[in-house]
Scaffold this active site. Structure first.
Site, PDB file in Angstrom:
ATOM      1  N   HIS A  46       0.824  -1.212   0.000  1.00  0.00           N
ATOM      2  CA  HIS A  46       0.000   0.000   0.000  1.00  0.00           C
ATOM      3  C   HIS A  46       0.856   1.260   0.000  1.00  0.00           C
ATOM      4  O   HIS A  46       0.376   2.334   0.335  1.00  0.00           O
ATOM      5  CB  HIS A  46      -0.901   0.029   1.237  1.00  0.00           C
ATOM      6  CG  HIS A  46      -1.744  -1.185   1.413  1.00  0.00           C
ATOM      7  ND1 HIS A  46      -2.636  -1.593   0.468  1.00  0.00           N
ATOM      8  CD2 HIS A  46      -1.818  -2.094   2.423  1.00  0.00           C
ATOM      9  CE1 HIS A  46      -3.242  -2.702   0.892  1.00  0.00           C
ATOM     10  NE2 HIS A  46      -2.760  -3.028   2.059  1.00  0.00           N
ATOM     11  N   HIS A  94      -7.060  -4.580  -0.993  1.00  0.00           N
ATOM     12  CA  HIS A  94      -6.334  -5.833  -1.211  1.00  0.00           C
ATOM     13  C   HIS A  94      -6.950  -6.586  -2.383  1.00  0.00           C
ATOM     14  O   HIS A  94      -6.754  -7.784  -2.526  1.00  0.00           O
ATOM     15  CB  HIS A  94      -6.396  -6.722   0.020  1.00  0.00           C
ATOM     16  CG  HIS A  94      -5.970  -6.042   1.261  1.00  0.00           C
ATOM     17  ND1 HIS A  94      -6.851  -5.353   2.064  1.00  0.00           N
ATOM     18  CD2 HIS A  94      -4.753  -5.904   1.832  1.00  0.00           C
ATOM     19  CE1 HIS A  94      -6.193  -4.826   3.080  1.00  0.00           C
ATOM     20  NE2 HIS A  94      -4.929  -5.134   2.964  1.00  0.00           N
TER      21      HIS A  94
END
Ligand SMILES: Nc1ncnc2c1ncn2[C@@H]1O[C@H](COP(=O)(O)OP(=O)(O)O)[C@@H](O)[C@H]1O
Ligand SMILES: Nc1ncnc2c1ncn2[C@@H]1O[C@H](COP(=O)(O)OP(=O)(O)O)[C@@H](O)[C@H]1O
Ligand SMILES: [Mg+2]
Ligand SMILES: [Mg+2]
Ligand SMILES: [Mg+2]
Ligand SMILES: [Mg+2]
Lengths: 329, 210, 329, 210
Positions: free
Chosen positions: A56, A215
């Protein structure tokens, strides 16, 4: 899968090493257990620690530095870090005023941070971020996911901690920001977890995934691809349905890219979202556009609205010096 | 419990997990984030690496070290939960050696209870607990009733399989699949399947003379 | 092609509008002809103006602001802007000390800026950037392309102009930086020009394009995909072959993403490049990692090395406040 | 030159360019950046839009306005070069009306000369000049020799086609294809092809009575 890697098993450490080398003036990298701290330890403040699965970036390592985090614990790709990382990080950065964990609300992250907290020899508290309105909230479920709004929580709480505020005040401000922040995302392509080597989901050339997770978790629904304005309308509707801001409210508008979407498109999304929000009588007084909370190599974006008040605005504006956000320093 | 059995079990479980790569990966991809197999593989590899160190230790210390190792290598949701099982087994083993099936069943039941606490979850939430809870119940009942070992192992394997399969039709309320609502229906939970594989493998091993 | 757009013909204006809205504290947008200026006109300095085809964001509009550009002229996607844009921009930002154009060396950009310069009623000069070592240099050809090194030229010259230096000094420093800067890029995927709607080139899953241009122009050769370290070795070799830095030289190392390559991979490339450069006895004293000069939605990256001296380092470090680069302000 | 002929030519060229979309796009994709068709289309559309405004003007002003319009709408490499052609034609038309073929040929030759100056390029560099230069030469020679108009148009079309085709085997030394070295061999230059299409179309139009 085509990525710049040498060996899947070394990806994380090599990437962290590059990060730490490129930003040696800001951070120090500790390996085994893995965590990143500020280059110069801060004194006499609540230690703010975050962490989560890698993939991320710049979240969270890129937000370590003056005005934001004291330390970040990167897990494997999309896998929450383990308690030994949080314990070692806390040991390294605790400065006598307790530890505040900022944790995105995923079962794995919550449990690992919880176990670390139970073993922690310092006063501590946790702010759970849960800004993703794609997920229905309910007391019986895991609740919402924490996504791009986490960056705002980290910036604002980090700023307050810098003033010497105590743990309770930092925790309270974090909870407040989280409760005033809502995010909704959309994916145009899947991401590919390097160790898996294939896309997490299949999606056709004329489809989008509305409400996708960072995700690559499936979202609210698979839909037909359409014009940007129509997509943004749905994102903004979901956010406003949740936040229900009074007309005239002052907001921070964050357009976040998931990694593979060019800035040119993010600005187009910003333009569209700003138009819709202003038409609702909202006042956009702060803006941020860029890849702040990514999802490996996914194409897509999320829109985040944070309802500002004087306190939040002031702490958003205050000086920050990290790899991922930097101003006034 | 005996250290040599635990070491054999590590190897057997590792093999069973590796053999299920494609299935576990796709189960977690469908309603999770696709890393469950990788997480387990990393945990198994770490345990294999420490076999020599473990071999010389009594079972309670073996279990405790395994738990700590899993806690620091797996991460994710399954890391703390699997670690909790071993750390609870270790605590039990320390106070009273689990050298009979009823004692092992009691230790296991306590471990599953600890997982429920840690995960704030129970039966029917589409998690590994849908495998673990029926197994713990069956194990306790049959061993307290004095059933023969082989029958117990078979019953455990059946309970695990049935529990695992039950997750297919559930909506998840815990874990990553909870974000999906109705879209999770029709998919077996990855953690339920992996726990079932692990339990099946250990029961099979227990059946054979060491 | 899956992109966040409404209408291909409106993409540029909508994106520019979003950019200007999101950064209204820094820039003003002027349409028809299109150019971006600083929000507050600078006085008594050389006006630094750049421009080029769109699709390389944040280049150049994202570098308008204190310490860098006074104005930027965005052309259509991958198409150089036209002289009326440069003329209007110069009219808006000229502050009595002349105009310096910073132009990437492409036939179209060169000719359009040249025609603008011929019509310009102010004293003027041009710095042509040509840092791409993938292309052989020759007096008989167009010469090398200007790519990511342009950002360094803009930052350094922009800083000098802020001190009140005259046009000749700004031009001289720009030429110096350009001559000390070398870049080499590699693509893993093609980009897709929105109006064309299909990838500019085909590339297989096990191939890379070594020496690609930032418009998806073919590079030196099509090669088999391989490990990141091996790719970086080739990039670094090409750069060092060109720059031939003395051992002990101090450098700025820039790892630039073409847009779709995640930060995680860019940091891994940085790690690899830093190791190779340090092994050559070079001293990496400044670093920058991120999407500074993109190529629409291409996956890939470039590595840039700039040989520092006291003057260049000082102007790299000096305060800057733009959408794309911001520090000390 | 006559304004009504120019207006007809704008329409005809626009149609010819639109009809070549796929080919022009792929030529510039192969050894350029793929936008040549889009650039031309944008230029043609802008000229079409100004037809009413142009209709009332004398030819020199028409050509000058067309040049300025192309300069501000096309961009890229072809924008300034095509604009240069029209602006040079305008200058000639102003001093001496090009009402005979030799005069038109002289104006065209001057325009091509201006393109060479602007692009710092000549014959054999794999650009639009490989079409334009042979056309200018042929046009001047045959019109000065007093050949019949139809034969001149045919010869111009042939020269354009031959020049365009010659670019296939060249290495480029100017323009974007110059970055490719040997890899440009085997591909026709997009600007050479588009100039050839434009010249062919105008010659065809000139052949017909207005
Ligand atoms: N709260 C919980 N209680 C029990 N089991 C859980 C809980 N949350 C998740 N799980 C189990 O963990 C599994 C996922 O593990 P894994 O993929 O390794 O971690 P993550 O979800 O963090 O990626 C799920 O399939 C589920 O069985
Ligand atoms: N220096 C030059 N002299 C003459 N023609 C040129 C020159 N540079 C480029 N060209 C022509 O311009 C054409 C490309 O036009 P276009 O694609 O519209 O612009 P760009 O190359 O900027 O994308 C080339 O095919 C070539 O014929
Ligand atoms: Mg995970
Ligand atoms: Mg998982
Ligand atoms: Mg172009
Ligand atoms: Mg082109």
């Amino acid at each position: 899968m085509k990525k710049f890697i040498n060996d899947v098993d070394q990806l994380l450490v090599e990437s962290l090493s590059g990060f730490a080398r490129a930003h040696a003036d800001i951070v120090s990298l500790h390996l085994d257990p893995n965590f990143v701290t500020r280059r110069h330890k801060a004194e006499n403040k609540v230690a703010i620690i975050s962490g989560g699965g890698s993939g991320h970036e710049p979240l969270h390592t890129g937000y370590v530095g003056y005005g934001m985090l004291d330390a970040a614990c990167p897990g494997h790709v999309f896998t929450s870090p383990s308690p030994d990382q949080m314990l070692a990080a806390a040991e390294a950065v605790h400065a006598g005023k307790g530890v505040l964990f900022i944790v995105k609300n995923y079962a794995g992250d919550v449990m690992n941070f919880e176990m670390a907290a139970e073993m922690l020899p310092f006063e501590h508290a946790t702010v759970l971020t849960s800004d993703d309105v794609a997920v229905e909230n309910s007391t019986y479920t895991t609740g919402r996911r924490g996504v791009a709004g986490t960056v705002i929580v980290e910036k604002v709480v980090g700023s307050l901690a810098e003033t010497g505020a105590d743990l309770a005040a930092c925790k309270a401000l974090g909870d407040k920001v989280n409760s005033r922040t809502a995010t909704m995302g959309v994916a145009l392509t899947s991401c590919t977890v390097p160790a898996a080597g294939r896309p997490t989901f299949d999606i056709a050339d004329n489809e989008l995934e509305m409400g996708v997770g960072i995700h690559g978790e499936p979202g609210r629904r698979r839909e037909a691809m359409r014009q940007a304005d129509a997509i943004v309308q749905d994102l903004v509707d979901a956010i406003l349905h949740d936040l229900k801001p009074a007309s005239g409210s002052e907001i921070l508008l964050l357009v976040n890219g998931f990694a593979a979407t060019p800035l040119m498109e993010l600005y187009l999304l910003y333009n569209s979202a700003a138009g819709l929000l202003e038409a609702q009588g909202l006042k956009i007084s702060r803006s941020h556009v860029g890849n702040t909370t990514t999802a490996l190599d996914m194409a897509g974006a999320s829109i985040t609205v944070c309802l500002l008040d004087d306190e939040i605005r002031q702490h958003w504006d205050s000086p920050v010096h990290t790899a991922g956000l930097r101003w006034q320093l | 419990m005996r250290t040599d059995f635990i070491l054999k079990a590590i190897e057997a479980v590792n093999q069973a997990v590796l053999a299920s790569e494609a299935e576990l990966e796709s189960l977690d991809r469908e309603i999770g984030d696709g890393d469950h197999f990788i997480n387990l593989k990393r945990g198994c590899a770490a345990l294999l690496d420490m076999r020599e160190e473990l071999a010389a230790l009594p079972a309670d210390q073996v279990l405790q070290r395994m738990g700590m190792k899993l806690l620091s290598t797996i991460g994710g949701a399954s890391g703390p939960l699997l670690a909790t099982i071993f750390m609870t087994l270790a605590k039990h083993e320390k106070t009273e050696t689990a050298d009979t099936l009823p004692k092992i069943a009691a230790a296991f039941a306590a471990s599953v209870e600890a997982v429920k606490q840690r995960g704030k979850a129970g039966l029917g939430e589409k998690t590994m607990l849908d495998t673990l809870i029926p197994v713990a119940d069956t194990f306790s009942q049959l061993s307290n009733a004095g059933e023969p070992a082989d029958a117990i192992y078979t019953a455990i394997q059946q309970a695990a399989e049935q529990g695992m399969r039950s997750t297919r039709d559930l909506i998840a309320t815990k874990g990553r699949a909870a974000f999906l609502g109705e879209r999770a229906i029709g998919h077996i939970d990855a953690g339920a399947r992996s726990s079932q594989i692990i339990i099946h493998t250990i029961a099979e091993l227990a059946r054979k003379p060491l």
